[in-house]
Design an enzyme around this catalytic site. Structure first.
Site, PDB file in Angstrom:
ATOM      1  N   ASP A  80       0.867  -1.242   0.003  1.00  0.00           N
ATOM      2  CA  ASP A  80       0.099  -0.106  -0.098  1.00  0.00           C
ATOM      3  C   ASP A  80       0.839   1.369   0.007  1.00  0.00           C
ATOM      4  OD1 ASP A  80      -2.854   0.845   0.409  1.00  0.00           O
ATOM      5  OD2 ASP A  80      -1.764   2.273   1.878  1.00  0.00           O
ATOM      6  N   THR A 135       7.496  -9.723 -11.177  1.00  0.00           N
ATOM      7  CA  THR A 135       6.683 -10.819 -11.113  1.00  0.00           C
ATOM      8  C   THR A 135       6.905 -11.916 -12.249  1.00  0.00           C
ATOM      9  OG1 THR A 135       4.918  -9.233 -10.577  1.00  0.00           O
ATOM     10  CG2 THR A 135       4.258 -11.484 -11.652  1.00  0.00           C
ATOM     11  N   ARG A 136       7.169 -13.080 -11.682  1.00  0.00           N
ATOM     12  CA  ARG A 136       7.475 -14.380 -12.486  1.00  0.00           C
ATOM     13  C   ARG A 136       6.217 -15.010 -13.031  1.00  0.00           C
ATOM     14  NH1 ARG A 136      10.588 -17.387  -7.926  1.00  0.00           N
ATOM     15  NH2 ARG A 136       8.387 -16.871  -7.016  1.00  0.00           N
ATOM     16  N   HIS A 188      -5.536  14.072  -9.190  1.00  0.00           N
ATOM     17  CA  HIS A 188      -5.684  12.695  -9.359  1.00  0.00           C
ATOM     18  C   HIS A 188      -5.121  12.342 -10.539  1.00  0.00           C
ATOM     19  CE1 HIS A 188      -8.751  11.740  -6.097  1.00  0.00           C
ATOM     20  NE2 HIS A 188      -9.009  13.190  -6.369  1.00  0.00           N
ATOM     21  N   GLU A 246      -5.090   2.597  -3.814  1.00  0.00           N
ATOM     22  CA  GLU A 246      -3.697   2.516  -3.904  1.00  0.00           C
ATOM     23  C   GLU A 246      -2.940   1.173  -3.280  1.00  0.00           C
ATOM     24  OE1 GLU A 246      -4.583   4.795  -0.045  1.00  0.00           O
ATOM     25  OE2 GLU A 246      -5.382   4.447  -2.126  1.00  0.00           O
ATOM     26  N   ASP A 262      -2.866   8.931 -10.678  1.00  0.00           N
ATOM     27  CA  ASP A 262      -3.050   7.809 -11.693  1.00  0.00           C
ATOM     28  C   ASP A 262      -1.709   7.550 -12.230  1.00  0.00           C
ATOM     29  OD1 ASP A 262      -5.857   7.651 -10.957  1.00  0.00           O
ATOM     30  OD2 ASP A 262      -6.316   8.619 -12.820  1.00  0.00           O
ATOM     31  N   ARG A 298      13.400  -5.272  -2.116  1.00  0.00           N
ATOM     32  CA  ARG A 298      13.967  -4.809  -3.545  1.00  0.00           C
ATOM     33  C   ARG A 298      12.608  -3.801  -4.105  1.00  0.00           C
ATOM     34  NH1 ARG A 298      16.102  -9.975  -3.907  1.00  0.00           N
ATOM     35  NH2 ARG A 298      14.167 -10.647  -5.310  1.00  0.00           N
ATOM     36  N   ASN A 351      -2.708  13.037  -3.993  1.00  0.00           N
ATOM     37  CA  ASN A 351      -3.905  13.305  -4.886  1.00  0.00           C
ATOM     38  C   ASN A 351      -4.191  14.731  -4.429  1.00  0.00           C
ATOM     39  OD1 ASN A 351      -4.125  10.966  -6.245  1.00  0.00           O
ATOM     40  ND2 ASN A 351      -5.584   9.954  -4.619  1.00  0.00           N
TER      41      ASN A 351
END
Length: 554
Positions: free
Chosen positions: A430, A461-462, A443, A473, A447, A493, A438
């Site tokens: 988070d 991500t694997r 905003h 968020e 974004d 990391r 914001n």
């Protein structure tokens, strides 16, 4: 009339062994009868195959391939083309190059015999291409032979002779007596047609006639040595024709009588009738017009030639010319009128047949296009369904999977981890003080921060992991086959990447950090309890000062 429906690719229930055996026996019988030249008998088992329930697409294609050839030999060009085109649909989709070449050859002949030479050429070319692609020299020979025939019918005798020479050269390398005979006989016929074209253009045709003569003599000798009476009769007929062109009347008469005896002994009635016409031509060429006229009149009175309009036209043409030469104009007029009537009938019949063949061709093409259109429509629907599914399971801002995707994918990851006894960890992530971003920057900048975070998540991500935007968020990162220490290092990391990112490039003075709560999946733990522990660890990270990773207590 058979349906123009394209051969279906759909597979029904498995074919039982008895049905499969029956179908294979019928197809084998059809092929044997074709090889023996018994085409009327050979068509029946092929038709029976198509009528059987449960016949497979490949069996349909084989049956139609055989029917195309049988119907061609029986003069049923409409059925030949229809079955050939339907067989070709399946053979093309299945990639069977050898059978494609064979069917193309059949179609090339069917279209040639009906005067549709453009369509014939459209099959002669791919017949040769597919034969060479599959590496069959015998198939290449037949394709060259058919191509030679097509070009001859188109009036391109030079190209016809050239292709015939190629076919003959190839036949000499094959251990196939039929191919050798066909090559020699057909090339001789090409030379004969070339000679006639040269004479019509008032050019010297002697060389073409002499070359054709040598080839026809060889063809007669080959057929006689093989004991093949039908081939020998055909070759003798051609030899007589070229001898007449060369004014070798004595030998032409001698060979014609030999040919007639052979045809009569073997029941080749249509060939016997043709020889009678040749004998009359010999007599006419010798100048005995009265005898030739009487012979031709006798032939026209024979009911057996009623089914041979080409021969009738040939006889009326000769009689018209002879009566006119003898100044018997009344008789000449009778034959002229009959000639006109027969020619018109033949043109009308040919035009009707050509029209029907073209209609059948278009119907098969239309059926194929309908199948393709249906397939495309189904594919569009499938893609659209996938797009809607993706939209339903994808966050529109970050393009990460959403909570609905989490509900679908997380059970699969958990089952895999348990089945393989692999560790599985979840990190709730988070942004710290995101409301300030914001409020201070708007905003739109907020974004951009979220989409940048999504890119960072994708980078870590694997294939065995899952990154999800769960709302606002907040993100969830699930690590497959990863223990707590490894997951904690990956989160550290990630936090460092967020902390060190050049946020100033997004908005002047902007800085961002995130906090993470980490929990590993316990044996038999419910998913809700697992994620609650990760969420509690996240709140602990917030309470401890943010920008840090906290691991849930065991």
């Amino acid at each position: 009339m058979q349906s123009n429906q394209v051969i279906s690719e759909r597979r029904g229930p498995p074919q039982d062994p008895l049905t499969a055996s029956i179908i294979e026996d019928l197809l084998a019988a059809s092929e044997r009868l074709s090889a023996a030249g018994r085409h009327r008998e050979g068509a029946a088992p092929a038709e029976e195959v198509l009528a059987l329930p449960g016949v497979t697409p490949v069996q349909q294609a084989r049956a139609r391939e055989m029917l195309a050839l049988h119907r061609l030999r029986l003069g049923d060009y409409q059925a030949s083309v229809q079955n050939g085109l339907l067989a070709l649909e399946y053979l093309t989709s299945s990639g069977d190059l050898l059978r494609q070449s064979k069917v193309h050859c059949t179609l090339a002949l069917a279209y040639t015999d009906t005067g549709l030479t453009e369509q014939a050429l459209g099959h002669a070319v791919p017949a040769l291409e597919t034969a060479r692609a599959c590496g069959s020299q015998l198939a290449e020979f037949w394709a060259l032979t058919r191509a030679s025939t097509v070009h001859g019918a188109m009036g391109d005798t030079v190209r016809g002779v050239d292709l015939g020479r190629q076919a003959l050269a190839l036949s000499r390398t094959l251990d196939d007596t039929e191919a050798r005979f066909i090559a020699v006989n057909n090339l001789g016929d090409s030379f004969l047609e070339a000679a006639r074209a040269q004479r019509a253009a008032e050019c010297d045709a002697s060389l073409a006639l002499r070359e054709g003569l040598v080839l026809f003599r060889e063809a007669v000798a080959m057929a006689h040595a093989q004991g093949h009476n039908f081939f020998e009769t055909i070759a003798l007929t051609n030899l007589v024709s070229i001898l007449i062109e060369l004014n070798e009347h004595d030998e032409a008469r001698e060979k014609a009588h030999r040919c007639k005896d052979l045809a009569r002994a073997n029941g080749f009635r249509n060939l016997e009738v043709n020889v009678d016409a040749q004998l009359a031509e010999v007599v006419r060429a010798e100048g005995n017009l009265e005898e030739a006229t009487a012979m031709m009149d006798a032939q026209l009175a024979d009911p057996s030639i009623d089914e041979d309009p080409a021969l009738q036209i040939r006889l009326h043409q000769a009689l018209y010319e002879m009566h006119k030469q003898r100044r018997r104009f009344e008789q000449a007029l009778v034959h002229c009128e009959k000639l006109g009537t027969l020619s018109l009938q033949r043109i009308t019949q040919t035009a009707g047949l050509q029209s029907q063949l073209l209609i059948n061709t278009l119907e098969v093409e239309q059926a194929r296009h309908e199948v393709e259109r249906s397939q495309l429509a189904a594919e569009v629907q499938r893609i659209r369904a996938e797009e809607l599914d993706d939209q339903a399971h994808t966050d529109p801002l970050t393009h990460l999977p959403n909570r609905r995707a989490l509900d679908r994918e997380l059970p699969r990851l958990m089952d895999r981890a348990r089945d393989l006894s692999q560790p599985l960890c979840a990190a709730m992530i988070d942004f710290d003080n995101f409301k300030r971003v914001n409020d201070a920057y708007g905003h739109a900048i907020g974004d951009q921060v979220l989409t940048t975070m999504a890119q960072m998540l994708r980078a870590v991500t694997r294939e065995t992991d899952l990154a999800v935007r769960v709302g606002g968020e907040e993100f969830l990162l699930v690590f497959g086959d990863t223990d707590l220490d490894q997951a904690a290092q990956a989160c550290e990391r990630l936090l460092a990447s967020v902390r060190d990112y050049a946020w100033n490039g997004v908005a002047a003075g902007l800085t961002c950090t995130v906090s993470a709560g980490l929990a590993d999946l316990r044996p038999a733990e419910r998913v809700s309890h697992w994620l609650e522990r990760a969420d509690s660890a996240l709140y602990a990270a917030k309470n401890r000062g943010r920008d840090q990773v906290v691991t849930a207590e065991n």
